[in-house]
Design a protein around this motif. Structure first.
Motif, PDB file in Angstrom:
ATOM      1  N   ILE A 213     -56.190 -19.566  17.974  1.00 58.12           N
ATOM      2  CA  ILE A 213     -57.781 -20.187  17.617  1.00 58.12           C
ATOM      3  C   ILE A 213     -58.975 -19.868  18.650  1.00 58.12           C
ATOM      4  N   LYS A 214     -60.058 -20.174  18.183  1.00 58.13           N
ATOM      5  CA  LYS A 214     -61.024 -19.974  19.264  1.00 58.13           C
ATOM      6  C   LYS A 214     -61.075 -21.310  19.833  1.00 58.13           C
ATOM      7  N   PRO A 215     -61.876 -21.225  21.337  1.00 60.26           N
ATOM      8  CA  PRO A 215     -61.629 -22.360  21.954  1.00 60.26           C
ATOM      9  C   PRO A 215     -62.731 -23.374  21.287  1.00 60.26           C
ATOM     10  N   ASP A 216     -62.394 -24.817  21.693  1.00 58.53           N
ATOM     11  CA  ASP A 216     -63.126 -25.947  21.352  1.00 58.53           C
ATOM     12  C   ASP A 216     -62.840 -26.284  19.671  1.00 58.53           C
ATOM     13  N   THR A 217     -61.881 -25.465  19.056  1.00 58.24           N
ATOM     14  CA  THR A 217     -61.412 -25.541  17.506  1.00 58.24           C
ATOM     15  C   THR A 217     -60.631 -26.899  17.524  1.00 58.24           C
ATOM     16  N   LYS A 218     -60.923 -27.871  16.470  1.00 59.17           N
ATOM     17  CA  LYS A 218     -60.115 -28.833  16.158  1.00 59.17           C
ATOM     18  C   LYS A 218     -59.253 -28.452  15.194  1.00 59.17           C
ATOM     19  N   VAL A 219     -57.982 -28.556  15.523  1.00 60.27           N
ATOM     20  CA  VAL A 219     -57.005 -28.109  14.826  1.00 60.27           C
ATOM     21  C   VAL A 219     -56.577 -28.964  13.593  1.00 60.27           C
ATOM     22  N   GLU A 220     -56.773 -30.228  13.763  1.00 63.03           N
ATOM     23  CA  GLU A 220     -56.716 -30.982  12.434  1.00 63.03           C
ATOM     24  C   GLU A 220     -57.538 -30.695  11.502  1.00 63.03           C
ATOM     25  N   LEU A 250     -49.847 -26.340  11.195  1.00 61.68           N
ATOM     26  CA  LEU A 250     -50.041 -25.508  12.575  1.00 61.68           C
ATOM     27  C   LEU A 250     -49.395 -26.283  13.612  1.00 61.68           C
ATOM     28  N   THR A 251     -48.263 -25.760  14.221  1.00 59.32           N
ATOM     29  CA  THR A 251     -47.389 -26.333  14.991  1.00 59.32           C
ATOM     30  C   THR A 251     -47.625 -25.565  16.552  1.00 59.32           C
ATOM     31  N   PRO A 252     -48.208 -26.283  17.510  1.00 63.63           N
ATOM     32  CA  PRO A 252     -48.500 -25.695  18.973  1.00 63.63           C
ATOM     33  C   PRO A 252     -47.360 -24.838  19.176  1.00 63.63           C
ATOM     34  N   LEU A 253     -47.532 -23.912  19.849  1.00 64.66           N
ATOM     35  CA  LEU A 253     -46.516 -23.147  20.393  1.00 64.66           C
ATOM     36  C   LEU A 253     -45.795 -23.850  21.733  1.00 64.66           C
ATOM     37  N   SER A 254     -46.531 -24.511  22.349  1.00 67.23           N
ATOM     38  CA  SER A 254     -45.886 -25.206  23.424  1.00 67.23           C
ATOM     39  C   SER A 254     -45.051 -26.193  22.943  1.00 67.23           C
ATOM     40  N   GLU A 255     -45.028 -26.684  21.582  1.00 67.94           N
ATOM     41  CA  GLU A 255     -44.337 -27.697  21.244  1.00 67.94           C
ATOM     42  C   GLU A 255     -43.191 -27.095  20.262  1.00 67.94           C
ATOM     43  N   LEU A 256     -43.117 -25.853  19.849  1.00 69.72           N
ATOM     44  CA  LEU A 256     -42.590 -25.327  18.965  1.00 69.72           C
ATOM     45  C   LEU A 256     -40.744 -25.380  19.255  1.00 69.72           C
ATOM     46  N   HIS A 257     -40.442 -25.301  20.581  1.00 70.35           N
ATOM     47  CA  HIS A 257     -39.253 -25.133  20.789  1.00 70.35           C
ATOM     48  C   HIS A 257     -38.284 -26.842  20.590  1.00 70.35           C
ATOM     49  N   TYR A 258     -38.857 -27.605  20.881  1.00 67.07           N
ATOM     50  CA  TYR A 258     -38.521 -28.968  20.690  1.00 67.07           C
ATOM     51  C   TYR A 258     -38.962 -29.727  19.443  1.00 67.07           C
TER      52      TYR A 258
END
Length: 787
Positions: A213-220, A250-258
């Motif tokens: 996503i582009k910077p400053d985008t609100k994911v929710e 939309l699951t953050p990649l940094s949180e996907l593994h756990y």
């Protein structure tokens, strides 16, 4: 001066040898547990953290149309173009597909991870071509692939891999490029990359997708916008899928593994929360060790009050006392750290095997050193505060024998109660968790997995010649024809039913149903009980079906009422001819699945996916597996993928996380109990030293050794009762919170708590008896004279 401080510190540590050893070992084990678990958590939470702009990357996931409440990572390829076209907040949408494939290199077969070669995917993953061309990225009937740099070295050594051929999907694939990719500590490792030959329309929901996503985008807000305007192609109803996809996550990649749904799909994956629990256990062990150390330290300071007062009379100041005691603590801490690192070095191979961590040891030791430094600063701050408190007391009070005796007694008792409380919680949780797991394994599941196995060869292959070879194995007692699939290890098909007799209108949300090939022969093999109707046999048609009891009741029928009812599908109408008792062949955290059994060659793919089911003699599984592997090597083509499973092992693997948690908690419980017992023994030793005169006077006045032992026993039993009074409700609350995840739950009775209390009480009494008996048998005349 420092040399003098060192001498005094070493003498004090040697003078109180038992307390010193207890403190060193307790702190060392606490450091080990917490440092390893902290490193484990850090490793699990930093998967793909090295990627550029990882904070803007998200995995597109959807509701699982075949399992209510589950999240799936499967999406159609065409969704990528739709997202980038309709939502300007999305900078890149990268569809990809990674799957295990069997390939042949120089006539040697092995399984590798094969990735698609979409340009957007390669951009996000920073996959770089270091040699060769881009032909492997061509989408149409591509016969060229690329290989990673590491795999090229492994397979071909120093030879040039370009132009070499590998066999995949019965076709020759030519290596046209070598790529560089980060394949460690990532959710998406692969060895080969090319065209996966999968459909790229809305109909093929077999891809995965990352978006940036582009910077400053609100994911929710972006997620809400996407769900408000899902494409109709995604929500369409087909003959095999009734509900379609109704929601995107939309699951953050940094949180996907756990994330839970991601890890649950991995074999032998430990639930992330359980890793956190182990970390908390490490903290509690450290807390027990620190409480032990500080309590012993304060008691020793009280014993040494006269010494401190005399030092201050002769010119010593707080700074010199701080130097003296700080050096003493640093020596103790150095011994703890050295012992802890030695234990880590011994346990590290087993720890790495357990966790699958692929990282240098330097990172582990760096984080451990950081943690030790922080804990050391906290303890030093506490010691300095204590010293200033002692300094503010008048010298007159310091020189009195009874100064602070009441406060010291409360501190000692509070320390013991707190350690016993932690012990009760650890032991209670471990015992009750094991009781629940034993209940899940041995309670009537409606199906028998013990000494049952399955043997299959993936692909279009005639299994009949293998049946006779399996029958001749001496450890095999029964073999079924290759018409069935294993219930625990393989779900062949999932249907969706929305209409049956008794419904006025079809359901909006259909029932998902697991379908198996099976009848009388399969039911006898697994010990499945027929409750009503008849079994399927060779004369049954593919329009006849047997369902399980739970499914019948969900459809509004009793087992007897279900016989003769009809289930309507767009291409077939089933007639229920039998109902079987519920059989729990899935994870115990899931409800009993809706299950149907059918027969007939018309079942197509289900028939081709069947294998050989067999029973084997008790205790011969390893020997049996080896014999089956020998049959595979001598009788099957090497391009066919072998699958051998013990049904009991497959079911037990559903409890892998729970098994690991109980093993970790058992280890933590043992360490905590030993730390507490040694701490109690040390405190009893100090108490006996402080109360020598009291014990001697009691003996002079007629007290027996048994009277003195009872005096101490009553005191410690009172502390045990106080600890149990708080610990058991906490343990009960923890277990009730944990056990709610299971469909089948063991009833928690008072008996385990009673046995834990009695066991720990006997252990504590046995631990203090010798020291108290020794003090009670001293000559009172000698004690009073020395005092």
């Amino acid at each position: 001066m420092i040399k003098h401080y060192l001498k005094v510190a070493i003498r004090n540590l040697l003078k109180y040898k038992v307390q010193t050893v207890v403190s060193i070992l307790g702190l060392a084990m606490g450091f080990v547990c917490f440092a390893l678990s902290l490193y484990w958590i850090h490793y699990e939470t930093t998967y793909d953290g090295f990627r550029q702009d990882v904070d803007r990357m998200y995995m597109v996931r959807t509701n699982d149309e075949y399992a209510e409440g589950k999240i799936s990572s499967r999406v159609p390829y065409s969704l990528a173009d739709y997202l980038t076209e309709h939502f300007p907040e999305i900078e890149v949408a990268a569809p990809f597909h990674i799957n295990s494939e069997r390939i042949s290199v120089n006539d040697n077969y092995q399984d590798v991870m094969f990735s698609s070669a979409d340009s957007a995917w390669m951009q996000l993953m920073d996959i770089q071509i270091i040699k060769g061309n881009r032909n492997f990225m061509l989408p149409e009937d591509n016969a060229e692939i690329a290989i990673t740099e590491e795999m090229a070295k492994k397979w071909f050594g120093t030879e040039d891999p370009l132009g070499r051929e590998v066999k995949m999907w019965r076709r020759a694939k030519k290596i046209c490029a070598v790529v560089r990719a980060e394949n460690t500590h990532t959710c998406f490792p692969f060895e080969l990359i090319g065209n996966p030959e999968l459909g790229r329309t809305w109909w093929y929901i077999t891809w995965n997708m990352l978006v940036k996503i582009k910077p400053d985008t609100k994911v929710e807000e972006l997620e809400a916008k996407i769900n408000a305007s899902l494409p109709h192609e995604l929500k369409q109803v087909t003959q095999t899928r009734k509900t379609g996809i109704e929601r995107i996550y939309l699951t953050p990649l940094s949180e996907l593994h756990y994330s839970k749904d991601f890890r649950d799909g991995k074999e032998e994956a430990i639930t992330f929360n359980y890793i956190v629990y182990f970390s908390v256990a490490g903290i509690l062990i450290i807390a027990c060790a620190l409480i032990n150390y500080l309590t012993l330290f304060i008691n020793r300071m009280r014993i040494r009050q006269r010494e401190m007062a005399l030092r201050m009379i002769h010119g010593a100041n707080v700074r010199s006392l701080v130097y003296l005691l700080t050096i003493e603590f640093l020596l103790l801490l150095t011994g703890s750290v050295f012992t802890g690192f030695l234990i880590i070095e011994i346990c590290l191979p087993q720890f790495i095997e357990l966790t699958g961590i692929d990282a240098p040891k330097s990172a582990l030791y760096a984080e451990t050193c950081l943690f030790v430094t922080l804990v050391s600063m906290l303890i030093l701050a506490a010691i300095i505060g204590l010293l200033y408190f002692l300094y503010r007391r008048s010298l007159h009070l310091s020189l009195r024998h009874d100064a602070g005796r009441t406060t010291g007694s409360l501190l000692r008792k509070g320390s013991i109660v707190l350690q016993l409380l932690v012990c009760f919680i650890f032991i209670g949780c471990t015992v009750l968790m094991n009781q629940q797991l034993d209940y899940l394994r041995h309670r009537d599941l409606g199906i028998e997995f013990h000494n049952r196995g399955s043997f299959s060869v993936r692909g279009d292959y005639n299994m009949l010649p293998l049946v006779e070879k399996v029958k001749r194995l001496p450890m095999v007692t029964e073999v079924l024809p290759p018409n069935y699939s294993a219930l625990a290890s393989q779900i062949i098909a999932i249907g969706q039913w929305d209409n049956w007799d008794g419904l006025d209108t079809p359901l909006d949300v259909p029932l998902p149903v697991n379908l198996f090939l099976g009848g009388e022969e399969l039911f006898r093999f697994y010990g499945i009980t027929l409750l009503a109707g008849k079994s399927l046999n060779d004369f049954s048609t593919y329009e006849e079906i047997i369902i399980n009891e739970s499914l019948a009741r969900r459809m509004g029928w009793t087992p007897q009422e279900a016989i003769g009812k009809h289930i309507f599908k767009s291409f077939i109408t089933y007639t229920v001819v039998g109902v079987v008792k519920d059989c729990h062949y899935v994870a115990p955290t899931l409800p009993i699945p809706n299950t149907g059994f059918v027969v007939g060659e018309e079942m197509g793919l289900m028939q081709r996916s069947a294998g050989i089911l067999f029973k084997y003699k008790e205790g011969t599984w390893n020997e049996c597996r080896q014999a089956l592997e020998d049959i595979y090597r001598t009788a099957c083509p090497p391009d066919k993928i072998l699958r051998i499973d013990s049904e009991e092992e497959v079911y037990n693997n559903y409890l892998y996380s729970e098994d690991m948690l109980t093993r970790l908690l058992s280890f933590a419980s043992l360490i905590c109990v030993l730390t507490a017992l040694f701490g109690i023994y040390s405190l009893v030793t100090l108490t006996c030293e402080q109360r020598r005169k009291e014990i001697a006077i009691r003996k002079v006045n007629g007290a027996t050794v048994w009277n003195i032992l009872l005096l101490f026993f009553r005191e410690y039993l009172g502390m045990l009762c106080m600890a149990a009074l708080f610990a058991f409700p906490i343990t009960y609350a923890i277990i009730k919170h944990w056990i709610v995840n299971y469909v089948r739950q063991v009833s928690i009775s008072p008996l385990p708590f009673l046995l834990i209390f009695v066991g720990l009480a006997l252990t504590v009494i046995a631990g203090i008896s010798w020291r108290v008996w020794k003090a009670a048998n001293e000559n009172p005349a000698e004690v009073i004279k020395n005092e």
